[in-house]
Each structure stands twice: as structure tokens, then as C-alpha cells.
Scaffold this motif. Structure first.
Motif, mmCIF file in Angstrom:
data_model
loop_
_atom_site.group_PDB
_atom_site.id
_atom_site.type_symbol
_atom_site.label_atom_id
_atom_site.label_comp_id
_atom_site.label_asym_id
_atom_site.label_seq_id
_atom_site.Cartn_x
_atom_site.Cartn_y
_atom_site.Cartn_z
ATOM 1 N N VAL A 133 1.082 -1.260 -0.284
ATOM 2 C CA VAL A 133 0.359 -0.031 0.170
ATOM 3 C C VAL A 133 0.556 0.996 -0.148
ATOM 4 O O VAL A 133 0.353 2.278 -0.698
ATOM 5 N N LEU A 134 2.382 1.706 0.787
ATOM 6 C CA LEU A 134 2.910 2.373 1.123
ATOM 7 C C LEU A 134 3.748 2.525 -0.846
ATOM 8 O O LEU A 134 4.071 4.109 -1.175
ATOM 9 N N VAL A 135 3.996 1.636 -1.029
ATOM 10 C CA VAL A 135 4.223 1.695 -3.159
ATOM 11 C C VAL A 135 3.419 2.469 -3.272
ATOM 12 O O VAL A 135 4.312 3.795 -4.113
ATOM 13 N N ILE A 136 2.048 2.276 -3.572
ATOM 14 C CA ILE A 136 1.209 2.507 -4.204
ATOM 15 C C ILE A 136 0.840 4.067 -4.172
ATOM 16 O O ILE A 136 0.669 5.003 -4.697
ATOM 17 N N ALA A 137 0.799 4.043 -2.510
ATOM 18 C CA ALA A 137 0.905 5.398 -2.206
ATOM 19 C C ALA A 137 2.212 6.975 -2.640
ATOM 20 O O ALA A 137 1.680 8.085 -2.823
ATOM 21 N N ALA A 138 2.791 6.200 -2.406
ATOM 22 C CA ALA A 138 4.450 6.984 -3.313
ATOM 23 C C ALA A 138 4.095 7.313 -4.379
ATOM 24 O O ALA A 138 4.206 7.922 -5.109
ATOM 25 N N CYS A 139 3.237 6.275 -5.364
ATOM 26 C CA CYS A 139 3.821 6.171 -6.885
ATOM 27 C C CYS A 139 2.087 7.422 -7.209
ATOM 28 O O CYS A 139 1.871 7.932 -8.324
ATOM 29 N N TRP A 140 1.483 7.758 -6.192
ATOM 30 C CA TRP A 140 -0.150 8.060 -7.029
ATOM 31 C C TRP A 140 0.142 8.997 -7.316
ATOM 32 O O TRP A 140 -0.191 9.484 -8.206
ATOM 33 N N PRO A 141 1.137 10.532 -6.834
ATOM 34 C CA PRO A 141 1.308 11.775 -7.000
ATOM 35 C C PRO A 141 1.461 11.559 -8.692
ATOM 36 O O PRO A 141 1.609 12.372 -8.919
ATOM 37 N N LEU A 142 3.059 10.966 -8.691
ATOM 38 C CA LEU A 142 3.421 10.534 -9.826
ATOM 39 C C LEU A 142 2.336 10.402 -11.195
ATOM 40 O O LEU A 142 2.240 10.560 -12.361
ATOM 41 N N LEU A 143 1.189 8.940 -10.878
ATOM 42 C CA LEU A 143 0.448 9.107 -11.904
ATOM 43 C C LEU A 143 -0.837 10.204 -11.923
ATOM 44 O O LEU A 143 -0.876 9.727 -13.018
ATOM 45 N N LYS A 144 -0.782 10.304 -10.882
ATOM 46 C CA LYS A 144 -2.157 11.704 -11.223
ATOM 47 C C LYS A 144 -1.562 12.691 -11.562
ATOM 48 O O LYS A 144 -2.210 13.360 -12.855
ATOM 49 N N ALA A 145 -0.224 13.389 -12.006
ATOM 50 C CA ALA A 145 0.726 14.056 -12.399
ATOM 51 C C ALA A 145 0.517 13.816 -13.863
ATOM 52 O O ALA A 145 0.220 14.023 -14.589
ATOM 53 N N SER A 146 1.076 12.954 -14.431
ATOM 54 C CA SER A 146 0.835 11.551 -15.358
ATOM 55 C C SER A 146 -0.984 11.754 -16.920
ATOM 56 O O SER A 146 -0.277 11.952 -17.264
ATOM 57 N N LEU A 147 -1.457 11.504 -15.429
ATOM 58 C CA LEU A 147 -2.612 11.234 -15.853
ATOM 59 C C LEU A 147 -3.085 13.011 -16.117
ATOM 60 O O LEU A 147 -3.274 12.830 -17.291
ATOM 61 N N ARG A 148 -2.543 13.903 -15.568
ATOM 62 C CA ARG A 148 -4.022 15.144 -15.884
ATOM 63 C C ARG A 148 -2.651 15.757 -16.800
ATOM 64 O O ARG A 148 -2.447 16.392 -17.766
ATOM 65 N N PHE A 149 -1.284 15.230 -17.010
ATOM 66 C CA PHE A 149 -0.439 15.521 -18.168
ATOM 67 C C PHE A 149 -1.505 15.571 -19.767
ATOM 68 O O PHE A 149 -1.744 15.938 -20.437
ATOM 69 N N GLN A 150 -1.442 13.638 -19.586
ATOM 70 C CA GLN A 150 -2.339 13.437 -20.071
ATOM 71 C C GLN A 150 -3.793 14.492 -21.243
ATOM 72 O O GLN A 150 -3.475 13.709 -21.899
ATOM 73 N N GLN A 151 -4.293 14.529 -19.960
ATOM 74 C CA GLN A 151 -5.641 15.188 -20.019
ATOM 75 C C GLN A 151 -5.404 16.045 -21.401
ATOM 76 O O GLN A 151 -6.111 17.088 -22.225
ATOM 77 N N ASN A 152 -4.187 17.620 -20.847
ATOM 78 C CA ASN A 152 -3.873 18.956 -21.089
ATOM 79 C C ASN A 152 -2.042 18.565 -21.065
ATOM 80 O O ASN A 152 -1.384 19.197 -19.956
ATOM 81 N N PRO A 153 -1.309 17.992 -22.391
ATOM 82 C CA PRO A 153 -0.277 18.218 -22.162
ATOM 83 C C PRO A 153 0.356 19.547 -21.591
ATOM 84 O O PRO A 153 0.384 20.214 -23.397
ATOM 85 N N GLU A 154 0.738 20.283 -20.896
ATOM 86 C CA GLU A 154 1.535 21.433 -21.090
ATOM 87 C C GLU A 154 3.052 21.622 -19.994
ATOM 88 O O GLU A 154 2.660 20.691 -19.080
ATOM 89 N N ASP A 155 3.415 22.539 -19.420
ATOM 90 C CA ASP A 155 4.412 22.285 -19.377
ATOM 91 C C ASP A 155 3.803 22.505 -17.935
ATOM 92 O O ASP A 155 4.750 22.039 -17.207
ATOM 93 N N THR A 156 3.417 23.477 -17.217
ATOM 94 C CA THR A 156 3.159 23.663 -15.783
ATOM 95 C C THR A 156 2.939 21.860 -15.368
ATOM 96 O O THR A 156 3.344 21.543 -14.281
ATOM 97 N N ARG A 157 1.904 21.164 -15.826
ATOM 98 C CA ARG A 157 1.746 19.518 -15.275
ATOM 99 C C ARG A 157 2.992 18.826 -15.667
ATOM 100 O O ARG A 157 3.563 17.940 -15.313
ATOM 101 N N ALA A 158 4.177 19.319 -16.706
ATOM 102 C CA ALA A 158 4.776 18.488 -16.758
ATOM 103 C C ALA A 158 6.227 18.861 -15.671
ATOM 104 O O ALA A 158 7.053 18.124 -15.727
ATOM 105 N N ARG A 159 5.889 19.741 -15.570
ATOM 106 C CA ARG A 159 7.054 20.789 -14.226
ATOM 107 C C ARG A 159 6.825 19.571 -13.320
ATOM 108 O O ARG A 159 7.501 19.144 -12.228
#
Ligand code: HEM
Ligand SMILES: CC(C)=CCC/C(C)=C/CC/C(C)=C/COP(=O)(O)OP(=O)(O)O
Length: 353
Positions: free
Chosen positions: A303-329
């Protein structure tokens, strides 16, 4: 301390990347201007950079030649790998001297690889603002000194590893060096598949730490560590490849974001990379010694591994919805937090949590 690499990396994390003014018309047809690229921000970026810039000295240039931030992160992965190997069936406990030699040897070989890459790319590096002020590209350092330092660091590092730990960790170091310098580096201007080769090269050093502490190349945990490292590089680099897409395109590099400029492919590679990275971490936590163990510790660390990866997955999904610099950063920032976090959880699990 390094000037260009550190400054540009910090700028990369904080601010919109600086775009070249020249050839913008032609380039805009291929890669549209960044949404959050506006004049005020670029002026602010320039003045911030100017205020951060420190006088280059020979010492700073020698450090910069090694790509010190990558070396530091490689050393973090080496420590985690050795610790995990120590808890494996064939693991051996490392003395203080052995730890020192492991870190020094690996750091020197990794630094030599970074230096050799800068020797090779000393001309093309002048074409990107991100890399133009590197010691060799800017001609502050002579080619002879660059090559000499590359050779000394590589030979001393390999010698130290072989002396303390035998042939295997040293051979992995040499193989990694060769893959990065002789295969990955020339591939950068030929095909976007270079990232896959770079990911393998960037992940191989886990076997230096792992085998130095007695781990076997057949151990599941060693391969899961390798998997974590290799997969992590997709979100890590896709963010960078997006932020610097114009510089890469102008210099002639083949990166995912220059051959597929909508960002969709980069986004999917980040998402898949993050999910696979989490899966490797979970498998390692569920089967620390190669066999599945269903215990509270397995469950908690998974569970801790998944929790640690979660923000990165969320950031990648948001980048997928709209690829732009703020989201990439955001993706890039999270990538630098997620790797040490996952390695920490895996290490705790392997050493018996
Ligand atoms: C396909 C593989 C990889 C590629 C193409 C890649 C490329 C890059 C690039 C271009 C930067 C930005 C540098 C700048 O702003 O000038 C960077 C930053 C960084 N990379 Fe990677 N990298 C890869 C793998 C790795 C690996 C294996 C590690 C270490 C385990 C690593 C650690 C870092 C760190 C720590 C930063 C620094 C960010 C900062 O300066 O704050 N990278 N990478
Ligand atoms: C022990 C040992 C030999 C370690 C080597 C570590 C290693 C191979 C790291 C690779 C990471 C990587 C692909 C960085 C990007 O280089 P780049 O050339 O794309 O970066 P640049 O554009 O900033 O030059």
C-alpha cells in the motif's frame, strides 16, 4: 559547484524553459509555442538565472563534467540496492570501508560516464541553451583535460570496485558505461528509442550495489529493483522531453516529444511507466525472498508503494488530459520524490519490516 547543469535543472523545475528566439517561425509549425511561455516570465527567468550564476572555477567545472545530480541519485539507488542485497539469502554484510569503496567506485564510474557523454556531445551541446555553458561545450575546459578526467575516473572507479568486490560489480559498471556512452549517446540523434536504452543504462547500476553485497543476478528482488529504476525513467524523462522539446528539436535530437509533438505518446509512456514502476515495487514487497508471502508487512508496504507512486500517476494523468508545461513540471518534481520514497519502502520491506 556545477554551473550549467545545476542552474538549468533548477530553472527546469521552477520556471518555464527558455525558448530560442531564432527559427521560431519554422519550429512553431512543428511544435506549437508553449502555453505558459510569455515574455514577462522569460525575462524573469533570465534575471533569476543571472543572479544564481556563480563564477566557473576549475573545481566547479570538474564537478559539472560528471553530471553530479545524476551521480547523487545513482548513489541513492546503489545504497538501497546494497542494503536489500544484504538481506537476501546470499547477502553479505558490508563493512564501513566496503560501503565507502562502493560509493566512491560507483560514483567515479558514473561520473566518468557523464563526462564521456559530454566529451562526445561537446559540439551538439552548444546548440541547446540548457547545455551550451557546460565546461567542454563552452570551451572553458580543454578536450584533453575532459578526456583525461574521464579515463582516470573510469579506471580508478572500476579498479576500486574490482579490488573490493571482485569482477562482477566492476563488470556491470563497465557494461553500463559502454551502453550509456557508446550506444545511448549516438542513438539520441537517430531514434526516440534512445530513451529505452537510456532507461536500461540508468537502471543497471542497481546490480553494482546488489552484487557487491552478495546478491545474485537470479534474485527476484534484484530484478524488481531494476524494473523500478527502468520504469521510473519514463515519467522522469518524458516530463523533461516535453519541457525542452523545442531545444531538442532545434539541436536535432530525436525524442518522443520531437517526433510526436502532441505530447500524447509522452503522456502514455509516463502513465505506463508509473504503473509498471508501482507493480515492480509491489511484487518486491509481496515476495521479498522470491516466494509470495501474504502478511501484514507485505500488505502495508505494498500500500505504501502505491501511495508513493500515486502523485506521479496523478500528475501523468493530468498531463495526458492536457499536455502543457506546468503539468510536465509537476511530473518532473514528483518523479524526483517518488524514486527515493519507493526505494525506502522496498528497503524497509526487504530488511524485514
Ligand atoms: C532515459 C534516462 C534518462 C534521461 C534521458 C535523463 C535526462 C535528464 C535530463 C535531460 C535532466 C535535466 C537536466 C537539466 O535540467 O539540464 C535530468 C535531470 C535529473 N535526472 Fe535524469 N535522465 C535519465 C535517467 C536518470 C537516472 C537513471 C537518474 C538517477 C537515478 C536520473 C537523475 C536525475 C536527477 C537527480 C536530475 C536532476 C534534477 C535537478 O537538477 O534537480 N536521471 N535527467
Ligand atoms: C555506473 C554508471 C556507469 C552509471 C551511469 C549512469 C547512467 C548511465 C545514467 C544514465 C542516465 C541518463 C540516460 C541520463 C541522460 O543523459 P543525457 O545524455 O540524455 O543528458 P544530457 O542531455 O543532459 O546530456
Amino acid at each position: 559547484m556545477a554551473t550549467d547543469y545545476r542552474e538549468s535543472s533548477t530553472a527546469l523545475l521552477d520556471e518555464p524553459p527558455v525558448m530560442d528566439e531564432e527559427n521560431d517561425g519554422a519550429l512553431d509549425r512543428v511544435i506549437p509555442p508553449a502555453e505558459d511561455d510569455f515574455d514577462g516570465a522569460l525575462d524573469a527567468t533570465e534575471s533569476k538565472r543571472a543572479s544564481r550564476r556563480r563564477e566557473p572555477t576549475l573545481t566547479r567545472d570538474l564537478i559539472e563534467l560528471t553530471k553530479p545530480r545524476i551521480v547523487m541519485m545513482i548513489l541513492v539507488t546503489t545504497v538501497a540496492s546494497a542494503w536489500i542485497a544484504m538481506a537476501s539469502p546470499a547477502g553479505v554484510s558490508l563493512s564501513l570501508l566496503a560501503w565507502a569503496v562502493l560509493l566512491l567506485g560507483t560514483g567515479l564510474v558514473a561520473g566518468s560516464a557523464g563526462a564521456a557523454n559530454q566529451v562526445w556531445e561537446r559540439v551538439i551541446d552548444t546548440l541547446m541553451p540548457r547545455t551550451a555553458s557546460r565546461p567542454l561545450a563552452s570551451r572553458r575546459m580543454s578536450l584533453t583535460l575532459g578526456v583525461t578526467m574521464t579515463a582516470i575516473a573510469g579506471l580508478v572507479g572500476t579498479g576500486l570496485l574490482a579490488w573490493q568486490f571482485g569482477v562482477l560489480p566492476a563488470a556491470v559498471g563497465v557494461a553500463t558505461w559502454a551502453l550509456y556512452v557508446l550506444v545511448y549517446t549516438p542513438m539520441k540523434t537517430r531514434t526516440a528509442w534512445n530513451t529505452t536504452v537510456g532507461a536500461i543504462a540508468g537502471a543497471l547500476p542497481v546490480f553494482m550495489g546488489y552484487t557487491a553485497a552478495g546478491g545474485q543476478l537470479t534474485d527476484l528482488s534484484g530484478w524488481m529493483l531494476f524494473g523500478v529504476l527502468a520504469c521510473w525513467q519514463y515519467p522522469h524523462f518524458m516530463a523533461i522531453a516535453w519541457l525542452y522539446r523545442r531545444q531538442y528539436a532545434e539541436a536535432g535530437f530525436h525524442m518522443t516529444t520531437t517526433v510526436e509533438p502532441t505530447g500524447r505518446s509522452a503522456a502514455w509512456q509516463s502513465i505506463i511507466g508509473t504503473v509498471t514502476l508501482a507493480s515492480c515495487g509491489v511484487i518486491a514487497c509481496l515476495a521479498p525472498a522470491g516466494q509470495l508471502i501474504l502478511s501484514p508487512a507485505s500488505f502495508l508496504t505494498s500500500v505504501l508503494v502505491i501511495a508513493a507512486c500515486w502523485p506521479l500517476l496523478k500528475a501523468s494523468l493530468r498531463f495526458q488530459q492536457n499536455p502543457e508545461d506546468t503539468r510536465a513540471r509537476k511530473m518532473l518534481r514528483w518523479s524526483l520524490v517518488v524514486l527515493p520514497a519507493v526505494l525506502l519502502v522496498m528497503t524497509l520491506r526487504m530488511i524485514g519490516l
